[in-house]
Design an enzyme around this catalytic site. Structure first.
Site, PDB file in Angstrom:
ATOM      1  N   GLU B  60     -38.133  29.415  -8.968  1.00 31.36           N
ATOM      2  CA  GLU B  60     -37.906  30.797  -9.793  1.00 31.36           C
ATOM      3  C   GLU B  60     -38.694  32.630  -9.190  1.00 31.36           C
ATOM      4  O   GLU B  60     -37.801  33.127  -8.844  1.00 31.36           O
ATOM      5  CB  GLU B  60     -38.040  31.025 -10.866  1.00 31.36           C
ATOM      6  N   HIS B 129     -34.877  25.290 -22.975  1.00 27.82           N
ATOM      7  CA  HIS B 129     -34.115  25.727 -23.116  1.00 27.82           C
ATOM      8  C   HIS B 129     -33.600  26.819 -24.221  1.00 27.82           C
ATOM      9  O   HIS B 129     -32.279  27.269 -24.007  1.00 27.82           O
ATOM     10  CB  HIS B 129     -32.598  25.176 -22.951  1.00 27.82           C
TER      11      HIS B 129
END
Lengths: 375, 326
Positions: B60, B129
């Protein structure tokens, strides 16, 4: 059992410590102008660097990261890159920054606590120095991605230190450079120390150059205090990147002769004897000795170059010391393309405080004048 | 015109802008052939090629850092972080670089990039999540944080974000990715950033919210109307910078305010809104400001998720208290 991978890392050196050629030199390195030009930049960098430290010591500048002992690397970067390539530096790249168009006053301004120093009058899109370690490796691969997308004949060059090769961003960047075959060169100035942590405590890897292997790119180790080796290695890596043949990690072996920064005291963690050993490998001495033997460089030329540099440095220091202060409201003016209206009040508050401050100063001056009138 | 979902509106905006501007490039994990795990980038690689829809390695910080470098060359990268829970390795790139490059070079370089990330709970997803950590980013100078709450606003705000010359974190409330459908004219018309949207006018109480909670809040407003209470509902949309003027004007009119957010309560965007109302509009208030939010706990795994999320009930009871305050 069978072997699935093997590698070797080349080491490049052209001159020994006395400046003696160890191998046939590349053609360009037999031309007086080439070496004198490089030496001029190296000497300017060294003399300027010393002045910058002195400015800090006398309270006229902030913390500064000296590049003492690493001048051959800076000169090689600056002279090997094309003007429209993009340089993505760490904070110890004064030499290359100067060649790439930053003025000495810009560099002093940055370390003197003024953002305008990162906005030098340059036409290229070089990055300002990155203080967070290795984060800029990713910017270089991003720039290289743009060059590749636009099929431009340009490269990005990222400069980092040995400590940076421990960071995740370094690995993420070289990995992407490999998998996308990007036109980028990573130059690792292995100056043996990351503040107080020695190279041996940084990585068990035999060389830092071999970290390239895992990323599927080339890695090479070079004597970073040997300008000819440095320049030759960079030229090849840059040419390879420019012609679409991918990235290279160059590990330049050098030594940080200075403290980490002016806020550091290296005597706390390393011996004077060690520093003495490396002083014998000085990149300026080496090139000077080589030029004296091979090219008739002499004391007269040396002195006149030194004087020329010193005069230039003095002019730049004066420009730095007498530069008009930026209005404090500039801290709002480049936050966004245009300041969102919700922040206008804060900007106004700062402006008012600034005006009050200026007013108060003028009053103080007025009072002084009156008192002296009485005397 | 057929109606589309929020995630389809994201796709439509990306496709429109890519078709009209060669500098727009998508990068991220699984955004190419797979079309993104939520299909936000569906078919874009086949339409625009592998040079413009880039499947990246799985890292990321690299996605955002690379996008920073691309943006300085005049490209308009739209980087996807697969879930907001995985954005933290890119914190350094967002805070130290993307958000301050313009300032630190005094405008010489700037960073026109968009980072898209699905966020929020309510879809029974695995650990990491479901968080709503928008406040972490709303604190960062030089950054914009934008959250759409409908297909129309997803389309218009994403276009605006891509066209903006500064970095935008575009958080997509994934619980409502496919919840409602709207007609979204594909004419490339952007909606304004930095402005709240007043979704419902009312004179009795101001309900301030954003993202998926807009839907629960609107339902509460509608049931309040049946009882004769007219709530004004404001979708903040751009939480950084915060359009406090629109909120203050509403509170001046209604005298009461409830802020509804999915995020944990402490140091949240709701806290900032409440503080600004207290600073600038205290005398408008007939009742204390209330914040309806997630709890100051770790976001639970999905068996307890519904207990964590602000429900219509939780909103309703806060509104009731606020309305009944003497």
């Amino acid at each position: 059992m069978s072997r699935v991978a093997a590698f070797e890392i080349e080491y490049v050196q052209y001159m020994d410590e006395s400046g003696q050629a160890l191998a046939d030199l590349p053609n360009w390195a037999t031309e007086v102008e080439s070496l004198e030009h490089a030496y001029k930049w190296m000497l300017l960098t060294r003399l300027f660097d010393a002045k910058a430290v002195a400015l800090q010591r006398t309270g006229q500048m902030g913390t500064y990261a000296s590049c003492l002992g690493q001048e051959a690397i800076g000169a090689a970067i600056g002279l090997a890159m094309h003007p429209n390539d993009v340089f993505v530096p760490s904070y110890r790249e004064t030499g290359a920054q100067l060649i790439r168009g930053s003025r000495m006053r810009d560099i002093l301004m940055f370390w003197g606590g003024d953002e305008r120093g990162s906005n030098p009058p340059i036409a290229n899109q070089d990055f300002p120095v990155a203080i967070p370690i290795a984060s800029q490796c990713l910017h270089a691969v991003g720039v290289a991605t743009a060059f590749k997308y636009r099929k431009q004949n340009r490269i990005a060059l990222c400069a980092i230190g040995d400590g940076a090769t421990s960071q995740g961003d370094f690995y993420e960047a070289i990995n992407l450079a490999g998998v996308w075959k990007l036109p980028v060169v990573f130059l690792v100035s292995n100056n043996q120390w990351a503040i107080s942590v020695p190279r041996a405590a940084q990585s068990a890897s035999q060389t830092l150059a071999q970290k390239a292997i895992a990323a599927g790119i080339d890695g090479v180790q070079v004597d970073g205090n040997d300008y000819i080796a440095m320049r030759d290695t960079l030229d090849q890596a840059i040419e390879k990147a420019r012609s679409g043949n991918g990235a290279t990690i160059i590990e330049a072996l050098t030594y940080r002769l200075s403290d980490h920064t002016t806020a550091d005291d290296a005597s706390r963690y390393r011996s004077a004897e060690e520093v003495e050993v490396y002083k014998q490998k000085d990149p300026l001495l080496r090139l000077e000795r080589h030029m004296r033997v091979a090219m008739g460089w002499d004391e007269g030329k040396q002195q006149s170059l030194k004087e020329q540099c010193q005069q230039q440095i003095e002019e730049e220091i004066q420009a730095y010391l007498t530069a008009e202060a930026a209005p404090p409201t500039e801290m709002f003016d480049y936050l966004y393309e245009s300041l969102p209206k919700v922040y206008l009040k804060q900007r106004q508050q700062l402006f008012d405080e600034w005006q009050q401050h200026l007013g108060a100063r003028e009053e103080t001056v007025d009072t002084d004048v009156k008192e002296s009138d009485h005397v | 015109m057929s109606k589309i979902t929020l995630v389809e509106a994201v796709n439509q905006a990306l496709e429109y802008e890519m078709a009209h501007n060669n500098n727009v490039i998508i990068l991220g994990e699984d955004v190419g052939k797979n079309g993104g795990v939520f299909r936000a980038t569906l078919d874009l690689q086949s339409k625009f090629g592998e040079e413009r829809v880039l499947d990246t390695p799985l890292a990321e910080s690299m996605i955002v850092g690379t996008a920073v470098g691309m943006a300085t060359q005049g490209l308009r990268p739209v980087a996807e972080i697969q879930f907001m829970g995985f954005i933290y390795p890119a914190f350094d790139q967002i805070i130290n670089h993307a958000s301050r490059l313009r300032n630190r070079t005094r405008g010489r370089l700037h960073c026109p990039l968009v980072i898209r990330a699905p966020y929020g709970g309510g879809i029974h997803a695995p650990e990491h999540h479901s968080e709503s950590t928008e406040a972490l980013f709303a604190h960062v100078p030089g950054l914009r944080v934008v959250i759409p709450s409908s297909p129309l606003r997803a389309y218009g705000l994403l276009l605006a974000a891509i066209r903006d010359n500064d970095p935008v974190l575009f958080l997509e409330p994934k619980r409502i990715y496919r919840m409602v459908k709207q007609e979204v004219p594909n004419k490339g018309e952007a909606l304004p950033l930095d402005e709240c949207f007043v979704l419902r006018s009312g004179t009795d109480i101001t309900l301030v919210t954003w993202g998926a909670m807009v839907h629960e809040t609107m339902k509460v407003a509608e049931s309040l109307a049946l009882q004769g209470v007219e709530a004004e509902v404001i979708d903040v949309a751009t939480i950084k910078p915060l359009d406090i003027d629109t909120i203050l004007q509403s509170v001046e009119k209604t005298g009461r305010c409830v802020i509804v957010q999915e995020a944990a309560k402490t140091c949240s965007v709701g806290a900032e809104i409440a503080a600004q109302i207290a600073e600038q509009g205290l005398l408008y208030l007939c009742a204390p400001i209330q914040r309806v939010s997630g709890f100051d706990t770790v976001m639970p795994l999905f068996k307890l998720e519904d207990y964590y999320m602000p429900s219509e009930n939780r909103i309703y009871s806060a509104v009731k208290q606020t309305m009944e305050f003497a």
